[in-house]
Design a protein around this motif. Structure first.
Motif, short mmCIF file in Angstrom:
data_model
loop_
_atom_site.label_atom_id
_atom_site.label_comp_id
_atom_site.label_asym_id
_atom_site.label_seq_id
_atom_site.Cartn_x
_atom_site.Cartn_y
_atom_site.Cartn_z
N TRP A 49 72.62 10.33 71.85
CA TRP A 49 71.78 9.16 71.62
C TRP A 49 70.38 9.57 71.19
O TRP A 49 69.79 8.98 70.29
CB TRP A 49 71.70 8.34 72.90
CG TRP A 49 71.10 6.97 72.79
CD1 TRP A 49 71.76 5.80 72.54
CD2 TRP A 49 69.73 6.61 73.00
NE1 TRP A 49 70.88 4.74 72.54
CE2 TRP A 49 69.63 5.21 72.83
CE3 TRP A 49 68.57 7.34 73.29
CZ2 TRP A 49 68.42 4.52 72.96
CZ3 TRP A 49 67.36 6.66 73.41
CH2 TRP A 49 67.29 5.27 73.25
N TRP A 162 78.09 4.23 72.16
CA TRP A 162 76.67 4.00 72.43
C TRP A 162 76.23 2.61 71.99
O TRP A 162 76.63 2.12 70.94
CB TRP A 162 75.80 4.99 71.67
CG TRP A 162 75.70 6.38 72.17
CD1 TRP A 162 75.98 7.53 71.47
CD2 TRP A 162 75.23 6.81 73.46
NE1 TRP A 162 75.74 8.63 72.25
CE2 TRP A 162 75.28 8.22 73.48
CE3 TRP A 162 74.79 6.14 74.59
CZ2 TRP A 162 74.90 8.97 74.58
CZ3 TRP A 162 74.42 6.88 75.70
CH2 TRP A 162 74.47 8.28 75.68
N GLY A 174 76.02 2.05 77.38
CA GLY A 174 77.22 2.25 76.57
C GLY A 174 78.33 1.35 77.07
O GLY A 174 78.19 0.65 78.09
N ARG A 187 71.73 10.56 77.80
CA ARG A 187 71.46 10.44 76.37
C ARG A 187 71.77 11.71 75.58
O ARG A 187 71.94 11.65 74.36
CB ARG A 187 69.99 10.04 76.16
CG ARG A 187 69.76 8.60 76.56
CD ARG A 187 68.33 8.23 76.87
NE ARG A 187 67.32 8.88 76.07
CZ ARG A 187 66.07 8.41 75.96
NH1 ARG A 187 65.73 7.30 76.59
NH2 ARG A 187 65.18 9.05 75.26
#
Length: 203
Positions: A49, A162, A174, A187
């Motif tokens: 992410w 995500w 998520g 992340r």
């Protein structure tokens, strides 16, 4: 990108529309939009992410994935930059879905007939039109859109995806497309992501 359009909104979820596939209607900042899922071949990836421990105040919206994605990109997220760089079917306004937009994708395109997780808020969605309801073990059911059913050309994998909604400086929201569970993930872990776009509509 956000001006009202005159197109007729498809009657069925999964219909090709506006560069991708129609996934339903939702509210965002007082306006009504149609949510469009990107084609899988060009609009899906797998990567982290963003930077672990980095707070991004502009990426906290549960309904505005476009704004979240822009904030992520400005903070250096490779995932957000990937989404912003997409040019699919002539459209360049793709972004990462917010938590509520991601829930809409699961509700519309659940790939399997597995039972849903029914924890505290799974499926509760104030942004979708009509508003989303908490899941039961059997609702939502497997999508009726054959291309999105397990094994289909557009099907979501039955794994975690995500959203663009930050949960904390270390985690982001998520959703598991195996059973619909909604939660937060570190992340720096690699999850799937599917780009979306939106078009403003009347009513």
């Amino acid at each position: 990108m956000n001006a009202p359009i005159q197109h007729t909104i498809p009657a069925e979820i999964g219909t090709p529309f506006a560069g991708g596939f129609y996934a339903g209607k939702f509210n965002c900042d007082g306006a009504v939009y149609a949510l469009i899922a990107s084609p899988k071949a060009t609009g899906e990836t797998e990567m982290p992410w963003g930077e672990y421990g980095q707070d991004i105040p502009g990426a906290r919206s549960c309904f505005n994935g476009s704004a979240n994605t822009q904030a992520m990109a400005e903070a250096g997220s490779a995932l957000a930059k990937w989404a912003r760089a997409l040019n699919i079917n002539g459209h360049t306004d793709w972004y990462l879905p917010s938590r509520d937009e991601l829930e809409m994708l699961y509700r519309a395109f659940k790939p399997t007939s597995e039972e849903n997780c029914c924890s505290f808020r799974d499926g509760d969605n104030a942004s979708s039109i009509p508003a989303g309801y908490p899941y039961t073990t059997v609702e939502p059911a497997q999508t009726a859109a054959s291309a999105f059913q397990d094994g289909g050309a557009e099907a979501f994998a039955d794994v975690w995806y995500w959203s663009s909604t930050q949960y904390s400086p270390h985690d982001a929201w998520g959703q598991d497309f195996d059973d619909g569970y909604q939660g937060h993930c570190h992340r720096h872990g690699e999850l799937r992501a599917r780009a979306v776009r939106r078009v403003r509509i009347d009513g």
